[in-house]
Design a protein around this motif. Structure first.
Motif, PDB file in Angstrom:
ATOM      1  N   LYS A 194      35.154  54.322  61.253  1.00 29.99           N
ATOM      2  CA  LYS A 194      34.586  55.568  61.776  1.00 29.99           C
ATOM      3  C   LYS A 194      34.409  55.474  63.292  1.00 29.99           C
ATOM      4  O   LYS A 194      34.675  56.445  64.021  1.00 29.99           O
ATOM      5  N   ASP A 195      33.955  54.320  63.753  1.00 27.55           N
ATOM      6  CA  ASP A 195      33.762  54.124  65.196  1.00 27.55           C
ATOM      7  C   ASP A 195      35.097  54.183  65.925  1.00 27.55           C
ATOM      8  O   ASP A 195      35.225  54.835  66.972  1.00 27.55           O
ATOM      9  N   LEU A 196      36.116  53.525  65.362  1.00 31.76           N
ATOM     10  CA  LEU A 196      37.429  53.529  66.016  1.00 31.76           C
ATOM     11  C   LEU A 196      38.062  54.920  65.980  1.00 31.76           C
ATOM     12  O   LEU A 196      38.717  55.331  66.951  1.00 31.76           O
ATOM     13  N   GLN A 197      37.873  55.665  64.904  1.00 31.39           N
ATOM     14  CA  GLN A 197      38.361  57.041  64.854  1.00 31.39           C
ATOM     15  C   GLN A 197      37.778  57.853  66.004  1.00 31.39           C
ATOM     16  O   GLN A 197      38.491  58.608  66.678  1.00 31.39           O
ATOM     17  N   ARG A 198      36.480  57.690  66.222  1.00 30.85           N
ATOM     18  CA  ARG A 198      35.818  58.406  67.320  1.00 30.85           C
ATOM     19  C   ARG A 198      36.395  58.003  68.672  1.00 30.85           C
ATOM     20  O   ARG A 198      36.698  58.856  69.512  1.00 30.85           O
ATOM     21  N   GLN A 199      36.580  56.694  68.875  1.00 35.32           N
ATOM     22  CA  GLN A 199      37.091  56.222  70.157  1.00 35.32           C
ATOM     23  C   GLN A 199      38.520  56.684  70.401  1.00 35.32           C
ATOM     24  O   GLN A 199      38.895  57.013  71.535  1.00 35.32           O
ATOM     25  N   VAL A 200      39.337  56.706  69.353  1.00 34.52           N
ATOM     26  CA  VAL A 200      40.733  57.159  69.499  1.00 34.52           C
ATOM     27  C   VAL A 200      40.770  58.629  69.878  1.00 34.52           C
ATOM     28  O   VAL A 200      41.532  59.041  70.770  1.00 34.52           O
ATOM     29  N   ARG A 201      39.938  59.431  69.226  1.00 32.97           N
ATOM     30  CA  ARG A 201      39.895  60.861  69.556  1.00 32.97           C
ATOM     31  C   ARG A 201      39.504  61.066  71.019  1.00 32.97           C
ATOM     32  O   ARG A 201      40.071  61.907  71.725  1.00 32.97           O
ATOM     33  N   GLU A 202      38.504  60.309  71.460  1.00 28.96           N
ATOM     34  CA  GLU A 202      38.035  60.465  72.841  1.00 28.96           C
ATOM     35  C   GLU A 202      39.079  60.004  73.853  1.00 28.96           C
ATOM     36  O   GLU A 202      39.247  60.628  74.909  1.00 28.96           O
ATOM     37  N   ALA A 203      39.792  58.933  73.524  1.00 24.90           N
ATOM     38  CA  ALA A 203      40.741  58.352  74.492  1.00 24.90           C
ATOM     39  C   ALA A 203      42.098  59.061  74.497  1.00 24.90           C
ATOM     40  O   ALA A 203      42.759  59.127  75.532  1.00 24.90           O
ATOM     41  N   HIS A 204      42.537  59.580  73.342  1.00 26.05           N
ATOM     42  CA  HIS A 204      43.911  60.100  73.245  1.00 26.05           C
ATOM     43  C   HIS A 204      43.968  61.497  72.633  1.00 26.05           C
ATOM     44  O   HIS A 204      44.997  61.891  72.076  1.00 26.05           O
ATOM     45  N   ARG A 205      42.890  62.248  72.762  1.00 20.52           N
ATOM     46  CA  ARG A 205      42.805  63.552  72.104  1.00 20.52           C
ATOM     47  C   ARG A 205      44.014  64.442  72.414  1.00 20.52           C
ATOM     48  O   ARG A 205      44.607  65.061  71.520  1.00 20.52           O
ATOM     49  N   ALA A 206      44.421  64.504  73.670  1.00 25.95           N
ATOM     50  CA  ALA A 206      45.491  65.429  74.066  1.00 25.95           C
ATOM     51  C   ALA A 206      46.887  64.882  73.774  1.00 25.95           C
ATOM     52  O   ALA A 206      47.864  65.629  73.851  1.00 25.95           O
ATOM     53  N   GLU A 207      46.998  63.594  73.425  1.00 24.37           N
ATOM     54  CA  GLU A 207      48.320  62.976  73.292  1.00 24.37           C
ATOM     55  C   GLU A 207      48.748  62.724  71.853  1.00 24.37           C
ATOM     56  O   GLU A 207      49.926  62.488  71.584  1.00 24.37           O
ATOM     57  N   ILE A 208      47.799  62.755  70.922  1.00 23.19           N
ATOM     58  CA  ILE A 208      48.118  62.418  69.529  1.00 23.19           C
ATOM     59  C   ILE A 208      49.054  63.468  68.936  1.00 23.19           C
ATOM     60  O   ILE A 208      48.760  64.667  68.937  1.00 23.19           O
ATOM     61  N   GLN A 209      50.237  63.010  68.457  1.00 19.20           N
ATOM     62  CA  GLN A 209      51.199  63.937  67.857  1.00 19.20           C
ATOM     63  C   GLN A 209      51.019  64.047  66.345  1.00 19.20           C
ATOM     64  O   GLN A 209      51.337  65.065  65.746  1.00 19.20           O
ATOM     65  N   GLU A 210      50.539  62.983  65.711  1.00 17.59           N
ATOM     66  CA  GLU A 210      50.404  62.967  64.263  1.00 17.59           C
ATOM     67  C   GLU A 210      48.977  62.575  63.877  1.00 17.59           C
ATOM     68  O   GLU A 210      48.479  61.529  64.291  1.00 17.59           O
ATOM     69  N   GLU A 211      48.323  63.408  63.079  1.00 15.02           N
ATOM     70  CA  GLU A 211      46.953  63.130  62.654  1.00 15.02           C
ATOM     71  C   GLU A 211      46.864  61.941  61.713  1.00 15.02           C
ATOM     72  O   GLU A 211      45.782  61.419  61.467  1.00 15.02           O
ATOM     73  N   GLU A 212      48.023  61.487  61.194  1.00 16.86           N
ATOM     74  CA  GLU A 212      48.017  60.338  60.287  1.00 16.86           C
ATOM     75  C   GLU A 212      47.415  59.092  60.938  1.00 16.86           C
ATOM     76  O   GLU A 212      46.892  58.208  60.254  1.00 16.86           O
ATOM     77  N   VAL A 213      47.491  59.021  62.266  1.00 21.38           N
ATOM     78  CA  VAL A 213      46.960  57.836  62.953  1.00 21.38           C
ATOM     79  C   VAL A 213      45.443  57.760  62.856  1.00 21.38           C
ATOM     80  O   VAL A 213      44.856  56.729  63.191  1.00 21.38           O
ATOM     81  N   LEU A 214      44.807  58.834  62.434  1.00 20.31           N
ATOM     82  CA  LEU A 214      43.353  58.838  62.280  1.00 20.31           C
ATOM     83  C   LEU A 214      42.931  58.630  60.834  1.00 20.31           C
ATOM     84  O   LEU A 214      41.731  58.594  60.542  1.00 20.31           O
ATOM     85  N   HIS A 215      43.909  58.476  59.930  1.00 20.10           N
ATOM     86  CA  HIS A 215      43.568  58.273  58.528  1.00 20.10           C
ATOM     87  C   HIS A 215      42.940  56.897  58.322  1.00 20.10           C
ATOM     88  O   HIS A 215      43.309  55.920  58.978  1.00 20.10           O
TER      89      HIS A 215
END
Length: 532
Positions: free
Chosen positions: A379-400
């Protein structure tokens, strides 16, 4: 409950009478081998001043108090000593309790949690201090002092000019009763001072052994109640410790020399003092004192930088004493079970923060391997990924959850904090890389052929991607090229997968990303190389 602490002593050839008569000033480090019997309920306290935020030295003192309390089924109390109103820092009181809870050493009683013997803010106990100060005045153990700040400053300057330690000259202790009453009737500003008397009794400190400091010989009578109606530390801490039924006072060794003064106050009030134990200082690895001006020693800074609380507790106890052995990787339950107060030494603990990443790596690996803790990390890493790469993520699968769990297990033992995984070196995990046909052509002319081989390999393997099998597959694949060496093949694969020139092995990147994402990236490589 009854707790027996035993301490060996190289001076045990002395009789008990001789040991009791020793002064710590004259014979530093001498300890009696007699046991200290602790009767009744164990209650300890951590009593910081909210004139600043919690730092490593304060956390270490709180930790030893917490461990002591839990070792002997006692209570750990947080009391905030906020009597110096001019130096209070906004938000510090709340932050201190926040950081104790974050660190995993929550108080049993505190300003936030409450408790049966509160209030736990000294500013809410002023009537109690005033009553005690008046009791000392009535019994002749304290007196009103009307000396102006200007006179006290002159005394200080004169002492420094003559090479002496500044001290109050006890002038007002000799005022007649009628003189005192006259000044009180006139509303003259005043403080209350405690009378220091000769004949200090020795006390046995849990760490430093038998001590006695003849404070009356080296100090002037101390102020116990200031002109603004607030007590000084010397009065407030003994009043609170008495009324809060504190059984043991474990505090920094800088207070050791003041303990005889406090014991005189206990005797004047007819109160039984707690047992004292003075903890050696926590210092930098070069022996210099930890300073609050070092911004990186505040607990909030460690929290912000991704340091795990158990890593902080581990390193501060590992560099110190109080345990039969020191080892890396201990969690709070292990610290409690292995704690041995008689093993606390008098020499300072030297802290090497350069080792903190290694402590954090070990504890992060332990968290990843614990399923419940791993869910929290995800959960913590999901939050950090969203904050760091929100505009660049092409596939939501990386947050699964499953994907992030796979990443954590593959990198455990290699990373020292979660923050590393959102750094540029690991951006390929969350964002598809960018690279040019020129970069591809500079590596090999066989890029289309290699891309096709990789797509075929992924199709054959399906979901069964393992590090060992892929390492073998990649070596075999490189032999199917005509002119491209294994090293250049790996560089090309790394470019297609991550856009980077270094990082985890190609096989590990592939296992992390999974078959579908690998295929997408090598299709891009094929398209780009065919059109170049």
């Amino acid at each position: 409950m009854s707790v027996l602490l035993r301490r060996s002593c190289r001076w045990c050839h002395l009789s008990r009478t001789e040991v009791v008569g020793l002064s710590q000033v004259d014979a530093p480090g001498r300890r009696c081998c007699s046991s200290v019997q602790v009767q009744g309920e164990v209650r300890v306290r951590f009593a910081p001043s909210p004139t600043g935020f919690l730092h490593l030295g304060g956390l270490r003192t709180a930790l030893y108090n917490y461990i002591f309390a839990k070792k002997y089924a006692g209570a750990f109390i947080l009391r905030l000593e906020d009597t110096d109103q001019s130096r209070l820092v906004l938000g510090a009181a709340e932050s201190i309790e926040d950081m104790l809870e974050w660190a995993g050493v929550p108080p049993d009683e505190s300003p936030r949690r409450g408790g049966p013997l509160g209030p736990y803010l000294q500013s809410h106990r002023l009537d109690l201090y005033s009553q005690t100060a008046q009791q000392l005045v009535r019994s002749g153990h304290a007196y009103y002092c009307f000396c102006s700040p200007q006179r006290l400053e002159l005394l200080r300057k004169e002492a420094l000019r003559s090479g002496q330690t500044p001290r109050y000259d006890n002038r007002c202790r000799h005022l007649r009763a009628d003189q005192v009453q006259e000044k009180l009737d006139q509303g003259t500003s005043h403080v209350i001072r405690f009378r220091l008397e000769a004949g200090v009794e020795s006390f046995q400190d849990l760490v430093f052994g038998w001590n006695r400091h003849e404070v009356a010989q080296v100090e002037g009578d101390p102020v116990v109640m200031k002109a603004d109606g607030f007590p000084t530390y010397h009065l407030a801490n003994i009043v609170d410790d008495h009324h809060m039924k504190i059984s043991h006072v474990l505090r920094g060794s800088e207070w050791l020399i003041s303990t005889s003064k406090h014991l005189l106050m206990y005797r004047a009030l007819g109160w039984k003092p707690p047992t004292f134990g003075h903890l050696p200082l926590l210092m930098n690895k070069d022996g210099s004192k930890l300073s609050k001006r070092q911004g990186d020693i505040f607990i909030q800074s460690f929290q912000r930088d991704g340091v795990l609380p158990e890593a902080l507790l581990d390193i501060t106890t590992n560099c110190g004493s109080g345990f039969n052995t020191n080892q890396m990787g201990r969690r709070i339950d292990e610290l409690i079970s292995q704690f041995n107060p008689s093993k606390i030494t008098t020499h300072s603990a030297l802290l090497d923060l350069e080792n903190l990443p290694e402590f954090n790596r070990i504890h992060l690996q332990q968290r990843i391997e614990d399923e419940d803790q791993c869910v929290l990390l995800i959960k913590d890493l999901q939050r950090q990924v969203r904050e760091a790469h929100r505009a660049e993520i092409q596939e939501e699968e990386v947050l699964h959850e499953d994907y992030i769990r796979r990443v954590l297990h593959l990198r455990k033992g290699h990373i020292t904090s979660l923050k590393e995984l959102v750094s540029p070196n690991y951006s390929y995990l969350w964002v598809r890389p960018s690279f040019t046909s020129q970069q591809v052509a500079a590596l090999t002319a066989e890029a289309p052929h290699i891309a096709l081989l990789m797509l075929k390999l992924i199709e054959e393997r399906g979901q069964q991607l393992t590090l060992d099998q892929l390492s073998t597959d990649l070596k075999r694949l490189s032999k199917q090229t005509k002119a491209t060496k294994y090293r250049e093949v790996m560089k090309l694969l790394r470019l297609a997968l991550s856009g980077l020139q270094q990082g985890p092995s190609v096989a590990e990147m592939m296992v992390s990303l999974g078959p579908a994402e690998i295929s997408h990236r090598f299709q891009k490589l094929l398209l780009l190389s065919e059109t170049s």
